[in-house]
Design an enzyme around this catalytic site. Structure first.
Site, PDB file in Angstrom:
ATOM      1  N   SER A   1       0.824  -1.213   0.000  1.00  0.00           N
ATOM      2  CA  SER A   1       0.000   0.000   0.000  1.00  0.00           C
ATOM      3  C   SER A   1       0.859   1.263   0.000  1.00  0.00           C
ATOM      4  O   SER A   1       1.847   1.359   0.729  1.00  0.00           O
ATOM      5  CB  SER A   1      -0.903   0.033   1.228  1.00  0.00           C
ATOM      6  OG  SER A   1      -1.750  -1.094   1.222  1.00  0.00           O
TER       7      SER A   1
ATOM      8  N   GLY B   1       3.031  -1.007   9.788  1.00  0.00           N
ATOM      9  CA  GLY B   1       2.756   0.431   9.913  1.00  0.00           C
ATOM     10  C   GLY B   1       2.873   1.190   8.602  1.00  0.00           C
ATOM     11  O   GLY B   1       3.286   2.353   8.580  1.00  0.00           O
TER      12      GLY B   1
ATOM     13  N   CYS C   1      -6.926  -1.287   7.718  1.00  0.00           N
ATOM     14  CA  CYS C   1      -5.785  -1.674   8.546  1.00  0.00           C
ATOM     15  C   CYS C   1      -6.170  -1.556  10.023  1.00  0.00           C
ATOM     16  O   CYS C   1      -6.719  -0.545  10.435  1.00  0.00           O
ATOM     17  CB  CYS C   1      -4.576  -0.779   8.250  1.00  0.00           C
ATOM     18  SG  CYS C   1      -3.132  -1.254   9.203  1.00  0.00           S
TER      19      CYS C   1
HETATM   20  C1  LIG Z   1       3.417  -8.307   6.894  1.00  0.00           C
HETATM   21  C2  LIG Z   1       2.077  -7.906   6.378  1.00  0.00           C
HETATM   22  C3  LIG Z   1       1.911  -6.636   5.823  1.00  0.00           C
HETATM   23  C4  LIG Z   1       0.677  -6.237   5.323  1.00  0.00           C
HETATM   24  N1  LIG Z   1       0.546  -5.003   4.754  1.00  0.00           N
HETATM   25  C5  LIG Z   1      -0.627  -4.657   4.162  1.00  0.00           C
HETATM   26  C6  LIG Z   1      -0.755  -3.447   3.447  1.00  0.00           C
HETATM   27  O1  LIG Z   1       0.162  -2.647   3.333  1.00  0.00           O
HETATM   28  N2  LIG Z   1      -1.946  -3.170   2.858  1.00  0.00           N
HETATM   29  C7  LIG Z   1      -3.006  -4.031   2.922  1.00  0.00           C
HETATM   30  O2  LIG Z   1      -4.043  -3.746   2.339  1.00  0.00           O
HETATM   31  N3  LIG Z   1      -2.915  -5.185   3.603  1.00  0.00           N
HETATM   32  C8  LIG Z   1      -1.755  -5.524   4.207  1.00  0.00           C
HETATM   33  N4  LIG Z   1      -1.655  -6.732   4.869  1.00  0.00           N
HETATM   34  C9  LIG Z   1      -2.822  -7.632   4.918  1.00  0.00           C
HETATM   35  C10 LIG Z   1      -2.744  -8.684   3.821  1.00  0.00           C
HETATM   36  O3  LIG Z   1      -2.778  -8.085   2.548  1.00  0.00           O
HETATM   37  C11 LIG Z   1      -3.893  -9.701   3.946  1.00  0.00           C
HETATM   38  O4  LIG Z   1      -5.120  -9.031   3.759  1.00  0.00           O
HETATM   39  C12 LIG Z   1      -3.933 -10.409   5.288  1.00  0.00           C
HETATM   40  O5  LIG Z   1      -2.639 -10.664   5.755  1.00  0.00           O
HETATM   41  C13 LIG Z   1      -4.704 -11.730   5.253  1.00  0.00           C
HETATM   42  O6  LIG Z   1      -4.176 -12.633   4.304  1.00  0.00           O
HETATM   43  P1  LIG Z   1      -3.045 -13.749   4.627  1.00  0.00           P
HETATM   44  O7  LIG Z   1      -3.525 -14.529   5.808  1.00  0.00           O
HETATM   45  O8  LIG Z   1      -2.953 -14.557   3.370  1.00  0.00           O
HETATM   46  O9  LIG Z   1      -1.800 -12.996   4.900  1.00  0.00           O
HETATM   47  C14 LIG Z   1      -0.432  -7.127   5.399  1.00  0.00           C
HETATM   48  C15 LIG Z   1      -0.264  -8.389   5.983  1.00  0.00           C
HETATM   49  C16 LIG Z   1       0.967  -8.795   6.471  1.00  0.00           C
HETATM   50  C17 LIG Z   1       1.112 -10.148   7.070  1.00  0.00           C
END
Ligand SMILES: Cc1cc2nc3c(=O)[nH]c(=O)nc-3n(C[C@H](O)[C@H](O)[C@H](O)COP(=O)(O)O)c2cc1C
Ligand SMILES: Cc1cc2nc3c(=O)[nH]c(=O)nc-3n(C[C@H](O)[C@H](O)[C@H](O)COP(=O)(O)OP(=O)(O)OC[C@H]3O[C@@H](n4cnc5c(N)ncnc54)[C@H](O)[C@@H]3O)c2cc1C
Ligand code: FES
Lengths: 265, 305
Positions: free
Chosen positions: B46, B72, B128
């Protein structure tokens, strides 16, 4: 299921290595190999990467060079202070050959020292080139002497050892011939020179390359390198040829926000 | 042969796996690396209006149940991002821009900025759970706020618009409906849950640099599947089912609940960057065994009586 959580340990001993450089020793059986690094946590402050610089049966240590707020706090740590460690991360060096040279600039000597010790144990003829700005910044001179490791000291101002760059000393050794492999860690401009010298002399080499690292295990992407885009933290130790294929090698790194920062020449 | 090509409105994907925002993907090269590991589409980390260093580390922890992160929103800011994310065709898969902001005005500004950069779609993240000034910590994610932000972004872009929702709301279907009504072309569900906290008992201190962090991975999956199920009942637009997808079987659960594609993030940690290829292979096996010929025919089947 594996998990990434810090193990909290008390500092066992603090060693004064040089001006603004301390080593912190912990009593703990660390399952690491020379070349790997740890993420070191100061509770409620930050977590930063440091090479494993002391690796003995039942204890290990890191060597911290004071460059900013977190390293400064680590340098002020006292016996008994609780710090956390995560890892080890990255790939270890591959020790091979009968005659090897280790080339260290500044704190780059940290991950190389355990390699020198292992090489010595295996009867590999080792020369450790340790370079610094000047004598007061030199680390591990006494430690190498005690361990019986053959060293060549270089300083930029000639205050100790040869007045030249580490790469000048390396070039002389490569010209003399008979070297099977070179290992290096230090400022990236130096690493690039090492990799290029080894390529020219057709000697294998491994370099420990660093980037801004926030997680250490290949998720956050802060250490991704241009152009291939893989997270460097999963490796850190690269062959010279692998490093030379990385477009940004010796050109730029990135800061905490991911913004490019060119290396000063 | 089963067909795993996927469609998100007019966006066509070779396979349904999509890199979720914030896992790798911080540079163009990083996106290319993930695409080369088999992702059907990739989402950039993002981007915000200003550069952000993010929270102090530790930013990511894992425990028996999954992952907590308090990254963050570290990113270069839109100005540098416009130099970083160029010639996106080289990436080898459609690239989704991810934008996030604290206000409707900033969302609109970012939407305008990413318009002409070659992105295949734009995702507005209003969800977030752990960054002050953003997402749920800024009161985003209510139906009203969702409608306002979606409309503001819609007004500035002709790209397919995805809106990314939080699981931490009452009635996620209603929130998704608000996004659809305001012009969203797809829903990404879900962002991380919680937030949660892990405390180191020896020092007595929370470990994450941001104190609290968003929950992802295994622990999140049943919640994510339920959210997709609820959203499917409320909207007609496609859903990118995201949260705890580690295997082809998990991807199949998402599709059965109503997803047209699946987001994958945390699984990169557990199974490596080639998890995209692995999930696709496994999904084909699962579909074949269950007798599904394509994703379209499988989608939402959990709702059938
Ligand atoms: C390390 C990390 C950073 C993330 N940063 C963002 C982000 O910048 N923007 C966003 O929309 N989601 C962010 N997410 C959320 C993920 O895109 C995702 O929606 C969430 O982790 C659930 O999917 P997963 O279980 O496959 O990781 C982040 C997740 C993780 C673990
Ligand atoms: C794999 C690896 C091994 C390292 N091993 C050692 C070692 O053995 N001894 C040693 O003294 N230093 C080592 N470093 C560098 C060390 O991590 C930084 O000096 C330290 O993080 C600086 O933090 P600070 O808050 O004191 O400084 P800051 O003021 O935050 O930064 C000062 C400098 O350190 C760099 N830096 C800051 N944070 C990081 C980070 N998270 N990752 C990488 N670089 C950073 C900055 O880019 C800047 O150039 C290593 C780095 C890496 C990536
Ligand atoms: S430090 Fe996070 S991916 Fe390398």
């Amino acid at each position: 299921m594996k998990s990434e959580l810090p193990i909290t340990l008390p500092v066992e001993k603090v060693i004064d290595e040089a001006e603004g450089v301390k080593s912190l020793i912990f009593r703990h059986k660390l399952d690491a190999k020379p070349g790997q690094f740890l993420m070191v946590w100061i509770p409620r402050v930050d977590l930063k990467p440091f090479g494993v610089s002391y690796l003995e049966e039942g204890s290990f240590g890191i060597t911290v060079c004071k460059v900013g707020p977190t390293s400064e706090k680590l340098c002020r740590a006292k016996k008994g202070d609780l710090l956390g460690i995560m890892g080890p991360y990255g790939k270890p060096f591959t020790l091979e050959g009968r005659r090897i040279i280790l080339v260290a600039g500044g704190y780059g000597a940290a991950p190389l020292f355990p390699l020198a010790e292992e090489a010595k144990k295996k009867g590999i003829t080792t020369t450790f080139i340790i370079g610094a700005k000047s004598e007061s910044y030199l680390i591990y001179r006494e430690r190498a002497k005690k361990a019986g490791i053959n060293t060549i000291i270089t300083t930029d101002d000639g205050s100790c050892g040869r007045k030249c760059f580490t790469t000048d000393a390396l070039e002389d050794a490569l010209k003399a011939g008979g070297i099977d492999k070179v290992y290096s860690c230090g400022p990236e401009i130096m690493l690039k020179k090492v990799a290029e010298l080894c390529r020219r002399h057709q000697v294998k080499c491994e370099v420990s390359m660093h980037r801004y690292m926030k997680c250490g295990f290949g998720v956050c992407g802060s250490c991704s390198v241009d152009d291939q885009g893989f997270p460097l933290c999963k490796k850190v130790v690269l062959t010279g040829e692998e490093a030379l294929r990385i477009k940004e090698f010796g050109q730029h790194s990135r800061d905490a926000s991911g913004t490019k920062q060119p290396f000063a020449r | 042969m089963v067909d795993i090509t996927a469609k998100l409105g007019r966006l066509k994907l070779d396979n349904p796996t999509v890199l979720a925002s914030g896992i790798l993907g911080v540079t163009k090269a990083s996106l290319k690396y993930v695409a080369s590991n088999g992702a059907g589409a990739v989402t950039m980390k993002s981007v915000t209006v200003e550069p952000r260093a993010g929270h102090h580390a530790p930013i990511i922890l894992t425990y028996e149940g999954g992952m907590l992160n308090s990254v963050g929103y570290s990113n270069q800011g839109i100005k540098e991002a416009k130099k970083e994310f160029i010639s996106l065709k080289d990436v080898g898969a459609p690239v989704i821009a991810s934008i996030t902001a604290g206000s409707k005005k900033d969302f609109a500004f970012l939407a305008e900025q990413v318009n002409e950069m070659g992105f295949a779609a734009v995702e507005a993240v209003i969800s977030c759970p752990h960054t002050p000034g953003f997402g749920t910590m800024a009161g985003q994610g209510t139906p009203d706020s969702t409608r306002e932000i979606t409309a503001a972004v819609r007004d500035k872009t002709k790209l397919p618009l995805f809106v990314k929702l939080s699981p931490s709301v009452q009635g996620i279907g209603e929130v998704a409906k608000a996004a659809e009504d305001a012009g969203a072309d797809a829903i990404t569900a879900i962002n991380t849950g919680g937030p949660g906290m892990i405390i180191d008992v020896k020092t007595g201190k929370p470990i994450l640099g941001g104190t609290v962090g968003g929950l992802s991975g295994d622990a999140l999956r049943p919640i994510a599947v339920r959210c997709v199920y609820d959203i499917y009942k409320s909207v007609r637009i496609p859903i990118i089912g995201t949260g705890g997808v580690m295997t082809g079987e998990h991807a199949a659960q998402m599709i059965l609940a109503g997803a047209s594609a699946v987001g994958i993030g945390t699984a990169v940690y557990y199974r490596g960057a080639d998890v995209f290829r692995k999930v696709c292979d496994e999904l084909q096996g699962v579909m074949k065994e269950a007798g599904y010929k394509n994703i379209y025919g499988m989608r939402g089947m959990a709702h059938e009586e």
